[in-house]
Every structure is written in C-alpha cells, then in structure tokens.
Write an enzyme that holds these catalytic residues in place. Structure first.
Site, PDB file in Angstrom:
ATOM      1  N   ARG A  44      21.205  -7.722 -41.531  1.00  0.00           N
ATOM      2  CA  ARG A  44      19.947  -8.375 -41.130  1.00  0.00           C
ATOM      3  C   ARG A  44      18.946  -7.251 -40.873  1.00  0.00           C
ATOM      4  NH1 ARG A  44      19.079 -13.245 -36.934  1.00  0.00           N
ATOM      5  NH2 ARG A  44      19.837 -14.250 -38.825  1.00  0.00           N
ATOM      6  N   HIS A  81      16.237 -15.676 -46.454  1.00  0.00           N
ATOM      7  CA  HIS A  81      17.399 -15.935 -45.586  1.00  0.00           C
ATOM      8  C   HIS A  81      18.363 -16.848 -46.363  1.00  0.00           C
ATOM      9  CE1 HIS A  81      19.883 -16.159 -42.190  1.00  0.00           C
ATOM     10  NE2 HIS A  81      19.140 -16.839 -41.345  1.00  0.00           N
ATOM     11  N   GLN A 140      21.298 -18.992 -44.722  1.00  0.00           N
ATOM     12  CA  GLN A 140      20.824 -20.182 -44.020  1.00  0.00           C
ATOM     13  C   GLN A 140      20.609 -21.337 -44.991  1.00  0.00           C
ATOM     14  OE1 GLN A 140      19.967 -20.663 -40.564  1.00  0.00           O
ATOM     15  NE2 GLN A 140      19.976 -22.758 -41.306  1.00  0.00           N
ATOM     16  N   ASP A 173      10.266 -24.264 -38.684  1.00  0.00           N
ATOM     17  CA  ASP A 173      10.785 -22.982 -38.190  1.00  0.00           C
ATOM     18  C   ASP A 173       9.792 -22.466 -37.155  1.00  0.00           C
ATOM     19  OD1 ASP A 173      12.160 -20.564 -37.903  1.00  0.00           O
ATOM     20  OD2 ASP A 173      11.439 -19.705 -39.804  1.00  0.00           O
ATOM     21  N   CYS A 216      16.225 -24.203 -38.779  1.00  0.00           N
ATOM     22  CA  CYS A 216      17.251 -23.166 -38.899  1.00  0.00           C
ATOM     23  C   CYS A 216      17.762 -22.719 -37.536  1.00  0.00           C
ATOM     24  CB  CYS A 216      16.699 -21.978 -39.676  1.00  0.00           C
ATOM     25  SG  CYS A 216      15.126 -21.359 -39.033  1.00  0.00           S
ATOM     26  N   ARG A 232      26.757 -23.170 -41.560  1.00  0.00           N
ATOM     27  CA  ARG A 232      26.682 -21.724 -41.748  1.00  0.00           C
ATOM     28  C   ARG A 232      28.084 -21.158 -41.913  1.00  0.00           C
ATOM     29  NH1 ARG A 232      22.162 -18.968 -40.116  1.00  0.00           N
ATOM     30  NH2 ARG A 232      23.198 -17.308 -41.260  1.00  0.00           N
TER      31      ARG A 232
HETATM   32  N1   CP Z   1      19.384 -19.392 -38.033  1.00  0.00           N
HETATM   33  C1   CP Z   1      19.787 -18.151 -37.765  1.00  0.00           C
HETATM   34  O1   CP Z   1      19.871 -17.289 -38.639  1.00  0.00           O
HETATM   35  O2   CP Z   1      20.103 -17.933 -36.462  1.00  0.00           O
HETATM   36  P1   CP Z   1      20.339 -16.512 -35.789  1.00  0.00           P
HETATM   37  O3   CP Z   1      19.014 -15.788 -35.802  1.00  0.00           O
HETATM   38  O4   CP Z   1      20.800 -16.826 -34.380  1.00  0.00           O
HETATM   39  O5   CP Z   1      21.378 -15.760 -36.547  1.00  0.00           O
HETATM   40  N1  NVA Z   2      11.760 -17.100 -39.604  1.00  0.00           N
HETATM   41  C1  NVA Z   2      12.692 -16.811 -38.536  1.00  0.00           C
HETATM   42  C2  NVA Z   2      14.059 -17.305 -38.884  1.00  0.00           C
HETATM   43  C3  NVA Z   2      15.102 -17.090 -37.803  1.00  0.00           C
HETATM   44  C4  NVA Z   2      16.469 -17.557 -38.204  1.00  0.00           C
HETATM   45  C5  NVA Z   2      12.700 -15.310 -38.279  1.00  0.00           C
HETATM   46  O1  NVA Z   2      12.688 -14.543 -39.250  1.00  0.00           O
HETATM   47  O2  NVA Z   2      12.705 -14.909 -37.111  1.00  0.00           O
END
Ligand code: CP
Ligand code: NVA
Length: 308
Positions: free
Chosen positions: A102, A129, A132, A224, A264, A292
């Site tokens: 990430r 992502h 997700q 989101d 999400c 997930r």
């Molecule tokens: N939806 C998602 O990716 O959650 P986290 O940021 O908690 O991993």
């Molecule tokens: N758009 C959000 C998604 C989190 C799962 C972010 O990038 O923070």
C-alpha cells in the site's frame, strides 16, 4: 488454477478478462469450500508493506495467507527514504514469495514489481485499489445474482476507488455512472480506457456532476470518503465542495427500489453518508469487507499456485 499472465497485480488491468472471471468464480468457491484450500500455499510467506494505515486490507491478507497454509510478515512505514525502492524490492524477494504493498504513489508499486522478481499486489495506491473492487464485484454478484446489465452509481471523489470501479466493472458488463463535484473528476485516460472496455461488453461509463442523475435507475450506490489518506490537509475545502454529494436516505430513494448501498470503508458518518444508510437493510458494506478475505485468497492462489 488459472495463472495471472502479468505475474503481478499492479492495477486492475493486470488481470485479463478471463482471469478476472476466474478470480470471481474462485472467490465464490473459496468462500463455499474453505477446507479445499487450507494447504494450498503451505510455507509461502507474504511481506505486507504499508505506507498508510489499514484495518481491512492488512488483516484480510494476514488471515488469507494463514488460512491457505502460509504466513506473513508486516513492514509498516514509508519506503524509499532509508534505501531506494529497487533495493527494498530485491531484499524482500530473497525472503518472501509475494509483496503486498500500500503506497502513496502508483509508481512505487510499479517499481517494486519491476525489481522484485516475486509477485507484487497493489493494496491501494493514489490511482487504484483493485483488491477492494474485486471483492466488491464478488459481493455484489452474490447479493444480486448477476453483474452484467446492472447499474452502479459512484457518488464522490474521482479517486482510486472510482478508477478501479470503472475499469473492473466495465469489463464485467456493469453500467457505471459517477457524480463528482467539479474539479474532482476521475483521470481522463482511465475514463477513456473504461469506456473502451464498456463498449466491448455492452455497457456504459457516464460522468456527471448531478448526484440524482447518476443514481437514477441504479441497482447499487457506492460512496467513499471525501478526503483520502494523504489528503487530510484538504479536508476543510473538500467538506464544502462535497456537501451536495452526501449519500443519504433521500438520495437512496432516487435509485431503484431496494438498491444496495456500498462503501469500501472506513466511512465517515455525517459526511459522505449517514448512519441510517450505513445501517439500513440494503447496506452491504460488511459483506464487502468479508469478501476482501475470499477475493484475496483467490488472488493469492492465482498468483502463487497458478504456475505450479
Ligand atoms: N477498504 C480498505 O482498504 O480498508 P483499509 O484501509 O482499512 O485497509
Ligand atoms: N479513497 C480512500 C480509500 C480507502 C480504502 C483512500 O485512499 O484513503
């Protein structure tokens, strides 16, 4: 087991159309028959590399590899400061079988994949992502019994979630509409690519600034956070711009009767949605979170067992 031809999951597009379909089928199978896969990745080790916080992604990868007979090690914190990304990649590749990353920038995922020699999975970047959205597609298919011909409306920022949704859903024949505030549009090159996929699968990708227009006829409404991780300093300004884009009960009533609500997570109740919508019987947000686990097991199997 169908292998992932690209060898990595850097972005949604790394799965071919048939690989995407296989991933969804395998997701449903690992959910229904977990014992069948309990030894499939015996001894395989994942590195979890997180530059940003996570609950769902980190925990589901840890549980997924453990259910498949392997293990994980976590590395939390920004990379590229203490030593170059290309060196981090070549260290990790000597110890583990797969890197889950990430990152702030998509480029870091691409660089890790270029240098590592073991599969790299995008666990969220500024642009995509995919993990997700694969889970979301499977959860939606389980709930509504099909995907092709459905309409999903995304209300909010033209961000990583919006990009992955439009790329993956368009390849599954789902009609996609986004309503975002002016100035928060999805990236034009990603929209162009999604429209190309949609045209090939009898679907559409529609852009508007009107939330009511986007949700009209929608089977699913997705939102989101207004400020993604790393954009917290823009929160005040974004709260003003996004105020007309809250998914509340009134907006849900403009979609199809019994349209499902998707997010999400994490969610900010009172901003992009309301507690009432989150807790409603049509909310599938925790199904999405559950999937997930199943979808990432399927992905790990395809990346690590596909070529056995
Ligand atoms: N939806 C998602 O990716 O959650 P986290 O940021 O908690 O991993
Ligand atoms: N758009 C959000 C998604 C989190 C799962 C972010 O990038 O923070």
């Amino acid at each position: 087991m169908v292998p992932v031809t690209a060898g990595h999951l850097r972005r949604d597009q790394d799965l071919t159309g048939p690989e995407l379909r296989h991933l969804l089928d395998l997701t449903h199978d690992v959910k229904a028959n977990p014992a069948r896969y309990s030894d499939s990745l015996r001894g395989r080790q994942l590195a979890l590399l997180f530059e940003k916080p996570s609950l769902r992604t980190r925990l589901t990868f840890e549980v997924a590899i453990s259910h498949l007979g392997g293990g994980s090690v976590a590395t939390i914190g920004p990379i590229g400061e203490r030593e170059p990304v290309k060196d981090v990649a070549r260290n990790l590749a000597r110890w583990v079988d797969c890197i889950v990353a990430r990152t702030f920038e998509q480029q870091t995922v691409d660089d890790l994949a270029h240098w590592s020699g073991v599969p790299v999975i995008n666990a969220l970047s500024d642009l995509y992502h995919p993990c997700q959205i694969f889970a979301d597609a499977a959860a939606l298919e389980a709930r509504l019994g099909r995907l092709a011909g459905l309409k999903l409306a995304f209300i909010g920022d033209g961000n990583n979630i919006a990009h992955s949704l439009m790329i993956t859903l368009s390849r599954l024949g789902v009609n996609f509409a986004i309503a975002n505030p002016p100035g928060y549009d999805p990236k034009p090159d990603i929209v162009t690519e999604a429209r190309r996929h949609a045209a090939a699968h009898g679907a559409t990708v529609a852009l508007t600034h009107e939330a009511e227009e986007a949700v009209r006829g929608a089977d699913a409404v997705y939102t989101d956070v207004w400020a993604s991780m790393g954009q917290e300093h823009e929160a005040y300004q974004r709260n003003v711009h996004f105020e007309p884009y809250r998914v509340d009960e009134a907006l849900m009533n403009k979609a199809k009767k019994n349209a499902v609500f998707m997010h999400c997570l994490p969610a900010k109740r009172g901003q992009e949605t309301t507690d009432g919508v989150m807790e409603s019987r049509n909310s599938i947000v925790f199904d999405q979170a559950e999937y997930r686990l199943h979808a990432q097991k399927a992905l790990l199997l395809m990346l690590l067992r596909g070529k056995d």
